[in-house]
Design a protein around this motif. Sequence first.
Motif, short mmCIF file in Angstrom:
data_model
loop_
_atom_site.label_atom_id
_atom_site.label_comp_id
_atom_site.label_asym_id
_atom_site.label_seq_id
_atom_site.Cartn_x
_atom_site.Cartn_y
_atom_site.Cartn_z
N ALA A 1 -10.37 20.02 -40.85
CA ALA A 1 -10.56 20.17 -42.28
C ALA A 1 -11.40 21.38 -42.63
CB ALA A 1 -11.16 18.88 -42.86
N GLN B 1 -12.23 10.45 -35.64
CA GLN B 1 -11.83 11.02 -36.93
C GLN B 1 -12.63 12.28 -37.26
OE1 GLN B 1 -12.28 7.89 -39.81
NE2 GLN B 1 -10.47 6.76 -39.06
N ALA C 1 -7.55 5.52 -33.12
CA ALA C 1 -7.40 6.40 -34.29
C ALA C 1 -8.42 6.04 -35.35
CB ALA C 1 -6.00 6.26 -34.82
N ALA C 2 -8.86 4.81 -35.40
CA ALA C 2 -9.81 4.40 -36.44
C ALA C 2 -11.26 4.66 -36.06
CB ALA C 2 -9.62 2.90 -36.72
N MET D 1 -8.31 28.50 -46.47
CA MET D 1 -7.87 28.46 -47.85
C MET D 1 -8.79 29.27 -48.74
SD MET D 1 -5.38 27.35 -49.58
CE MET D 1 -4.72 26.13 -48.46
N PRO E 1 -14.59 6.31 -35.78
CA PRO E 1 -15.19 7.39 -36.59
C PRO E 1 -15.41 8.68 -35.81
CG PRO E 1 -16.31 5.30 -36.97
CD PRO E 1 -15.37 5.11 -35.81
N VAL F 1 -10.87 15.53 -37.04
CA VAL F 1 -10.14 16.02 -38.22
C VAL F 1 -11.12 16.47 -39.28
CG1 VAL F 1 -8.57 15.34 -40.03
CG2 VAL F 1 -8.20 14.52 -37.71
N THR F 2 -12.14 15.65 -39.49
CA THR F 2 -13.03 15.95 -40.60
C THR F 2 -14.03 17.04 -40.28
OG1 THR F 2 -14.53 14.18 -39.82
CG2 THR F 2 -12.80 13.59 -41.43
N ALA G 1 12.81 9.23 -37.95
CA ALA G 1 11.85 10.25 -38.41
C ALA G 1 10.60 10.24 -37.54
CB ALA G 1 11.49 9.99 -39.86
N GLY G 2 10.15 9.05 -37.18
CA GLY G 2 8.98 8.98 -36.31
C GLY G 2 9.26 9.55 -34.95
N GLU H 1 -9.38 24.58 -42.01
CA GLU H 1 -8.34 24.79 -43.03
C GLU H 1 -8.94 25.15 -44.38
OE1 GLU H 1 -5.89 21.33 -43.16
OE2 GLU H 1 -5.04 21.65 -41.15
N ALA H 2 -10.02 24.56 -44.69
CA ALA H 2 -10.66 24.88 -45.96
C ALA H 2 -11.16 26.31 -45.97
CB ALA H 2 -11.82 23.89 -46.21
N THR I 1 9.19 13.19 -35.07
CA THR I 1 7.82 13.74 -35.02
C THR I 1 7.34 13.86 -33.59
OG1 THR I 1 7.38 12.74 -37.19
CG2 THR I 1 5.49 13.43 -35.87
N VAL J 1 13.55 5.61 -40.83
CA VAL J 1 12.12 5.80 -40.62
C VAL J 1 11.81 5.90 -39.15
CG1 VAL J 1 9.87 4.72 -40.93
CG2 VAL J 1 11.54 4.68 -42.79
#
Lengths: 206, 890
Positions: free
Chosen positions: A107, A99, A93-94, A114, A96, A102-103, A45-46, A110-111, A49, A42
């Motif tokens: 997002a 975040q 990272a927490a 798509m 809002p 991303v949101t 793997a990190g 990407e939407a 990244t 693990v």
Amino acid sequence: MRAPVSAAVAISVGLIVLVGYFFPLEAYNLPAVRSLLIEWGVILAGVATLVAILNLLGVHWRKLSASQNPDYNSLLVLLAFLVTFVAGLWLGAAHPQYQKVVTMIQAPIEASLMGLAAVVLLFACIRLVSHRKGWMGVVFLVSAVIFLALGSGLLPSQGDSLLADVTAFIERLPVAGSRGLLIGIALGSLTAGLRILMGADRPYSG
Amino acid sequence: MADIRCPMCSKTNPSEAELCRFCGARLVPLAPSSQPPPAGQNDSGGDVEDWLSSLRSGASPFESTGEGSRDEAEASRQSEEFPDWLSRIQPAEQPAEEALPAASDTLSDALFSSPADAIGGESLPEWLADLSSLAATSAAAEEQPSPEAELPPAPTEAEPASLDWLSSLAATSAAEEQPSPEAELPPTPTEAEPASLDWLSSLAATSAAEEQPAPEAELPPTPTEAEPASLDWLSSISHEESQPSKPDLTSQTDFPDWLNELGQKPTQPGNEIPVWGAEPSSSLAEDLSIEPEAQPAEMLPDWLKAMPRPAGEALPEIPSESDLAWLSQFASEVQSAPTESSVPPTIIEPPAPQQMAAAEEISAAAQPALELPQSTPSSAEPEAVSEAPLPTPSEPELPDWLSEFKKTGTPAVEPAFDESIAEQAVTAEEPSSAFAEPASDLPEWLRKIKTSAADQSSLISVPPLLSVESTPLQGETMPGDVTQLGGDLPDWLTHPEQAGQAEGDLSAELAPAELPNWVEAMRPAQAGAAGSLAIDEVDNRVEKSGPLAGLQGVLPIQGMPAAPAKARVYGSDLHLSDRQRQNLNLLQEVMAEETRPFPVLTRRGDAPRMLFRLLISLMLILAFVLWTVSGFEFTSPPAASPQMQTLFQRIDRLTPGAPVLLAVEYEGGLSGEMRLASLSLVRHLMEKNLRLVSLSTLPVGPALAADLVQLAQIGVNYSLAEQFTNLGYLAGGSTSLAELANSPLPRVFPTALDGKPFQAQKALQGISQLRDFSAVLILTDSPDTARAWIEQVQTPMQRNAGGIRQPFYVISSAQAAPLVLPYLDSGQVQGLVAGLAGSAAYEAAAQRSGPASLFWGAYQLGVIFSILILLAGGLIQAAASLSRRPGKRG
């Protein structure tokens, strides 16, 4: 690492983990060893990244610093990364607001893409009929229409009617195919693992 | 043993060689026949033939004592034919570097054999010594010196015996003319007549007239009984045996004793005998090592018998005065002979009378040495043993048998050759008068020699040194011209064409071999065979036209190329075949097409495409607006399936405050669908007041989880701060899931996403492992992620304290639902919500409206329009492809 040493390490670790799964011998502390080896994996793997992120930055930096035809889009990428990185370090990272990157940006983009992909697939299906003349094109078109209709609820899949039974039957057809795919995937994964354990495949040797 | 010099190429060869190793010429003459002399030869003939026997034996008078031995059997046989005194006549020692060839040895041995040796080494009888004096006297009287042959002077009593007179005899005999056919007996030597050795030359002349000359050495014929006159010379000598005179040769240490004795003792008239007839001394006999030949007494003449012999040896009979009459005849017959050198090298002419006289004078002067006659350094003559340069005598008259050599021998003979012959000491000429015999009475051995020589000349076609094709230019000499070698050469050397013709004649007489068929088949085809040109061997056709009209045997015109005609003119045009022409045309078309300007294809305008795209967009926008404005729904949302009913019930039965693990594993691209599909369920969990703990193996998972929860919380009394914990991102993919399933959560997540420790999270109170969760809800848009969670997490999870394994619920997109359904059917997944339809069905089961039901109408309108576009587009494309012409393709 040299090929024989890396192969020996990979094989030994794989065998220990595999044996630890089948024979969790507490006497030999095998589960602890297995857990330890997995934790190391693990971690690796990190780190991989992080290496990938750095590599990506390097690629865009080289594109940006190229003497011939520099790609200025890489500048945006690098700036975005930089801002995001700085904001994440600063806000956390927490947070809002952080975040929302991303949101609110990632997002939706990407939407949207798509959604465009759906339209592109629609056009591709139309052109398939003209490019690949034959029954396969027609079958593909018809199947696409049916399953779109089933998924949209245009055809009743419940009830006692014949249509419902047929619809239910049609809805079960993908399940049969998926089972075969899953079995094939499982067998392929098993074979790949065995080849690595036997040293036949050495994806780690480079 | 001394080497032999080849008469042809003048190269030295080993003494034992018979053929020259350089040119192949014969070095050793053919041996005479061993047959007994013909009938008719009486004792006297046997006496006379004694010297001939020595010729046959090939005894060289110049051989050393040790080498003078011959085959005793052959010598004894020959001794029957020749008197011992002749056969034992041998000269002094032969020089080491020179040796007479074997051919010459035969004759020269007899000629040069010392009379002393012939009689067993005793001193010469007086008659021989007288003969020498007579020879010297007659030689001085005669005035026919032979310019070619250097005849030695006749030995006198005061003159040491010299062998030069022997060579002079040979030269004299060679130079003599052909004698009369009759046998010319040698004159009887008289007291007043100096002993002359011309009798030997006369003998040779006589025999030459009777015999056919042979290319090789031709020995004088054996005298027969029918010629008693031939023995007169011997009889004339016999009366002198009473007073044998031994020439005083003791003072001459270098010469044979018999020669020395001949020179010392004065010659007496009538008692002059040839030097060689003198009684040899014992020392001379020893020096010359001439073994006395055992002769039957009846074969020896009386005079030979009367000759004193050494102890133990019988003396040869000294011929009587009548027998020696031939010696006087020699004196008259000594003439100047032509300078022909047809005499074979083995033939030694008797010295001329004047030569003999000169020899006597020389001997009387007590010359310190009497050298043996030496041959001139000619090209190809076997050198004689004699070394003394003799005065050139007049060429004596050649006997017939010697003159024959002139005819058959080498035509071109150098004068030097004649001189060399003249220098030879002892004549090999037969005493013509004494030993002449008709041709029919030739001894067998002579006949064989001639026969063999004739055969040889007939068989051998090509001389070794001559080329048949090469013809010397006028005045020039070809390298292989053997004629220049001098001497009497055989026919096969001088006339190869004759030999070839003889060979051809011989071959013509041969019967053709009968070859088997398979050998005949292997016969190579000869170029220009008769069949190739179709020319008959006997072509009687007469040409009728053309420049060769009237000729016979001309190549036929028919079949041959016609008269020269004008050459065909080839034009510059190429003659192509049909295939070549087709290929050429094809190539031309290809080349032309390459250079042909292609018309620019006018692309159809983008207006139809743009119009089509615009139409699609308007339709979708209309659908959205229509739905939004009117709330149009084509059909009602789907009803809740039993499976959906079960799911709802399981979640509804969860204990409030129970922890539920929420795994947010979908990407931002499908977040719109996933959010609509999972809002209803998450809201239900929130309405049940369950603790939600989210984590993700995707980097964007924690953010999307937070967004979902915040969206679901809307309208629900739910405290995210206390009931929701976002653990964050779990790196490692499927490997981390395996660790998550087996490791305590605090070890996997020491801190939450907000950075607070795991134990500080209120929502994580009492949670240490995954099995502490009441349910696991996986929200994924990828079947692989769902499979990874099921394989890595669901299987090793142990049952909780209640014996219930935690349920796995999956909320997937419509594209992943088919791959998750097998797990639902296998019981590994206890509930599945697939896309918007599933969420709608869940809402129907919950009997509440949610976002899924809200967007259901729009979703249906979009699908309907998609279906309509697919159908319309497919139909249009199909119709267009069917209606498209074949030529316009591509």
